[in-house]
Design a protein around this motif. Structure first.
Motif, PDB file in Angstrom:
ATOM      1  N   LYS A 277      -3.090   5.208  -0.406  1.00 42.87           N
ATOM      2  CA  LYS A 277      -3.819   4.451   0.615  1.00 42.87           C
ATOM      3  C   LYS A 277      -5.325   4.581   0.464  1.00 42.87           C
ATOM      4  O   LYS A 277      -6.066   3.596   0.562  1.00 42.87           O
ATOM      5  CB  LYS A 277      -3.389   4.922   2.008  1.00 42.87           C
ATOM      6  N   ILE A 278      -5.820   5.805   0.244  1.00 41.08           N
ATOM      7  CA  ILE A 278      -7.272   6.019   0.185  1.00 41.08           C
ATOM      8  C   ILE A 278      -7.885   5.258  -0.985  1.00 41.08           C
ATOM      9  O   ILE A 278      -8.930   4.611  -0.845  1.00 41.08           O
ATOM     10  CB  ILE A 278      -7.583   7.529   0.101  1.00 41.08           C
ATOM     11  N   LYS A 279      -7.222   5.276  -2.136  1.00 44.60           N
ATOM     12  CA  LYS A 279      -7.748   4.547  -3.292  1.00 44.60           C
ATOM     13  C   LYS A 279      -7.646   3.036  -3.091  1.00 44.60           C
ATOM     14  O   LYS A 279      -8.536   2.290  -3.516  1.00 44.60           O
ATOM     15  CB  LYS A 279      -7.017   4.975  -4.567  1.00 44.60           C
ATOM     16  N   TRP A 280      -6.572   2.590  -2.444  1.00 44.70           N
ATOM     17  CA  TRP A 280      -6.452   1.166  -2.156  1.00 44.70           C
ATOM     18  C   TRP A 280      -7.616   0.704  -1.290  1.00 44.70           C
ATOM     19  O   TRP A 280      -8.244  -0.329  -1.561  1.00 44.70           O
ATOM     20  CB  TRP A 280      -5.140   0.870  -1.424  1.00 44.70           C
ATOM     21  N   MET A 281      -7.908   1.444  -0.230  1.00 40.38           N
ATOM     22  CA  MET A 281      -8.982   1.053   0.673  1.00 40.38           C
ATOM     23  C   MET A 281     -10.348   1.144   0.007  1.00 40.38           C
ATOM     24  O   MET A 281     -11.228   0.326   0.259  1.00 40.38           O
ATOM     25  CB  MET A 281      -8.946   1.928   1.940  1.00 40.38           C
ATOM     26  N   SER A 282     -10.520   2.131  -0.848  1.00 41.20           N
ATOM     27  CA  SER A 282     -11.786   2.256  -1.577  1.00 41.20           C
ATOM     28  C   SER A 282     -11.947   1.124  -2.587  1.00 41.20           C
ATOM     29  O   SER A 282     -13.042   0.588  -2.777  1.00 41.20           O
ATOM     30  CB  SER A 282     -11.858   3.613  -2.287  1.00 41.20           C
TER      31      SER A 282
ATOM     32  N   GLU B 170     -16.241   8.710   5.381  1.00 43.35           N
ATOM     33  CA  GLU B 170     -16.351   9.866   4.489  1.00 43.35           C
ATOM     34  C   GLU B 170     -15.006  10.553   4.284  1.00 43.35           C
ATOM     35  O   GLU B 170     -14.679  10.993   3.186  1.00 43.35           O
ATOM     36  CB  GLU B 170     -17.368  10.853   5.069  1.00 43.35           C
ATOM     37  N   GLY B 171     -14.199  10.617   5.342  1.00 48.08           N
ATOM     38  CA  GLY B 171     -12.935  11.331   5.233  1.00 48.08           C
ATOM     39  C   GLY B 171     -11.815  10.534   4.600  1.00 48.08           C
ATOM     40  O   GLY B 171     -10.767  11.086   4.287  1.00 48.08           O
ATOM     41  N   SER B 172     -12.010   9.215   4.423  1.00 48.58           N
ATOM     42  CA  SER B 172     -10.925   8.386   3.884  1.00 48.58           C
ATOM     43  C   SER B 172     -11.409   7.551   2.702  1.00 48.58           C
ATOM     44  O   SER B 172     -10.967   6.425   2.517  1.00 48.58           O
ATOM     45  CB  SER B 172     -10.386   7.462   4.982  1.00 48.58           C
ATOM     46  N   ALA B 173     -12.319   8.109   1.918  1.00 53.03           N
ATOM     47  CA  ALA B 173     -12.870   7.374   0.786  1.00 53.03           C
ATOM     48  C   ALA B 173     -12.600   8.113  -0.519  1.00 53.03           C
ATOM     49  O   ALA B 173     -12.615   9.347  -0.565  1.00 53.03           O
ATOM     50  CB  ALA B 173     -14.374   7.187   0.966  1.00 53.03           C
ATOM     51  N   HIS B 174     -12.346   7.344  -1.563  1.00 52.99           N
ATOM     52  CA  HIS B 174     -12.301   7.897  -2.912  1.00 52.99           C
ATOM     53  C   HIS B 174     -13.515   7.317  -3.630  1.00 52.99           C
ATOM     54  O   HIS B 174     -13.486   6.184  -4.120  1.00 52.99           O
ATOM     55  CB  HIS B 174     -10.999   7.518  -3.606  1.00 52.99           C
TER      56      HIS B 174
ATOM     57  N   ILE C 146       0.830  -1.209   0.000  1.00 57.97           N
ATOM     58  CA  ILE C 146       0.000   0.000   0.000  1.00 57.97           C
ATOM     59  C   ILE C 146       0.861   1.255   0.000  1.00 57.97           C
ATOM     60  O   ILE C 146       0.624   2.195  -0.758  1.00 57.97           O
ATOM     61  CB  ILE C 146      -0.953  -0.012   1.217  1.00 57.97           C
ATOM     62  N   ARG C 147       1.899   1.270   0.856  1.00 59.81           N
ATOM     63  CA  ARG C 147       2.751   2.464   0.961  1.00 59.81           C
ATOM     64  C   ARG C 147       3.545   2.721  -0.307  1.00 59.81           C
ATOM     65  O   ARG C 147       3.771   3.871  -0.685  1.00 59.81           O
ATOM     66  CB  ARG C 147       3.706   2.332   2.150  1.00 59.81           C
ATOM     67  N   SER C 148       4.015   1.662  -0.963  1.00 58.76           N
ATOM     68  CA  SER C 148       4.892   1.831  -2.117  1.00 58.76           C
ATOM     69  C   SER C 148       4.134   2.001  -3.427  1.00 58.76           C
ATOM     70  O   SER C 148       4.727   2.338  -4.449  1.00 58.76           O
ATOM     71  CB  SER C 148       5.834   0.623  -2.235  1.00 58.76           C
ATOM     72  N   SER C 149       2.826   1.797  -3.405  1.00 61.14           N
ATOM     73  CA  SER C 149       2.040   1.896  -4.633  1.00 61.14           C
ATOM     74  C   SER C 149       1.710   3.346  -4.957  1.00 61.14           C
ATOM     75  O   SER C 149       1.460   4.172  -4.061  1.00 61.14           O
ATOM     76  CB  SER C 149       0.743   1.086  -4.487  1.00 61.14           C
ATOM     77  N   SER C 150       1.673   3.655  -6.243  1.00 57.27           N
ATOM     78  CA  SER C 150       1.288   5.002  -6.672  1.00 57.27           C
ATOM     79  C   SER C 150      -0.214   5.232  -6.537  1.00 57.27           C
ATOM     80  O   SER C 150      -0.681   6.360  -6.650  1.00 57.27           O
ATOM     81  CB  SER C 150       1.707   5.219  -8.133  1.00 57.27           C
TER      82      SER C 150
END
Length: 232
Positions: free
Chosen positions: A21-26, A204-208, A14-18
């Motif tokens: 984090k927010i898009k990964w979780m979404s 709401e605050g951590s979603a894409h 997650i950290r190394s991906s372009s």
């Protein structure tokens, strides 16, 4: 191996991906919600039909759904009991919370892994549905990492990976009972529903939002097409 790599290196990925984090979780949340509605619930209905045919004069029309309810209640209850330790002071209490929570997810990962490898699925199905399960493991891992990153890096990720390995070993080297598989599937389905709602639906605050919507409907569409053309 895919599940083990995901579990051990989830936060590094997650950290190394372009993607961020927010898009990964979404992305994980959208696919997880889709997985529930286009795979778990239909499969649970199918298992209930088969269970009624094979089990028993006492078989009704909803016993597997009841085991699903038990899965939700058990994991909700254990989660709340563990959280009580979290808000007490002292390093010993904090350690106790971490290891209770990690032990809970060791069992959770073991049951998911067992069902994935013990169920009668083709290699293509295992690979396709494994993507959703792998992303779910990643989301749970990230949530635990945020709560206690030092202990998770040192102990937690290896304990959770151990749960996956144990589930695979049990599936590979023990006999399978169709009734037991149905019950375990129903129980872990309820647990997955609870954990998806708790860990993967982004706040709401951590979603894409576009990523969440696109991933949910893309995965659903592909799954339905595969079921239509390949009779999954």
């Amino acid at each position: 191996m895919f599940f083990l790599i995901i579990q051990v290196f989830a936060n590094h990925i997650i950290r190394s991906s372009s993607l961020g984090k927010i898009k990964w979780m979404s992305l994980a949340g959208g696919i997880a919600v889709s997985y529930i509605f286009v795979y778990i619930l239909p499969s649970l209905h199918h298992e209930q039909d088969d269970f009624g045919d094979t089990a028993l004069e006492l078989a009704m029309e909803s016993e597997l759904y009841f085991f699903g309810l038990i899965g939700i209640v058990v994991f909700y209850t254990l989660s709340k009991l563990a959280e009580r330790h979290r808000y007490r002071s002292g390093a010993t209490i904090e350690d106790s919370f971490f290891f209770i929570q990690t032990s809970l997810f060791f069992i959770y990962n073991m049951l998911i892994s067992y069902i994935m490898f013990a169920a009668d699925q083709t290699t293509e199905q295992v690979i396709f549905y494994g993507v959703a399960v792998g992303l779910h493991f990643m989301a749970v891992a990230h949530d635990m990492y945020r709560e206690n990153n030092k202990k998770y890096r040192k102990y937690g990720r290896f304990m959770l990976a151990g749960g996956i390995l144990c589930g695979w070993l049990i599936a590979e080297f023990t006999p399978h009972s169709s009734i037991a598989l149905s019950i375990v599937f129903a129980f872990i389905s309820g647990a997955i529903m609870f954990n998806v709602i708790k860990h993967e639906l982004p706040s709401e605050g951590s979603a894409h939002l576009p990523t969440f919507i696109i991933s949910a409907f893309t995965y659903s569409t592909v799954t339905l097409l595969l079921k239509l053309f390949f009779d999954w």
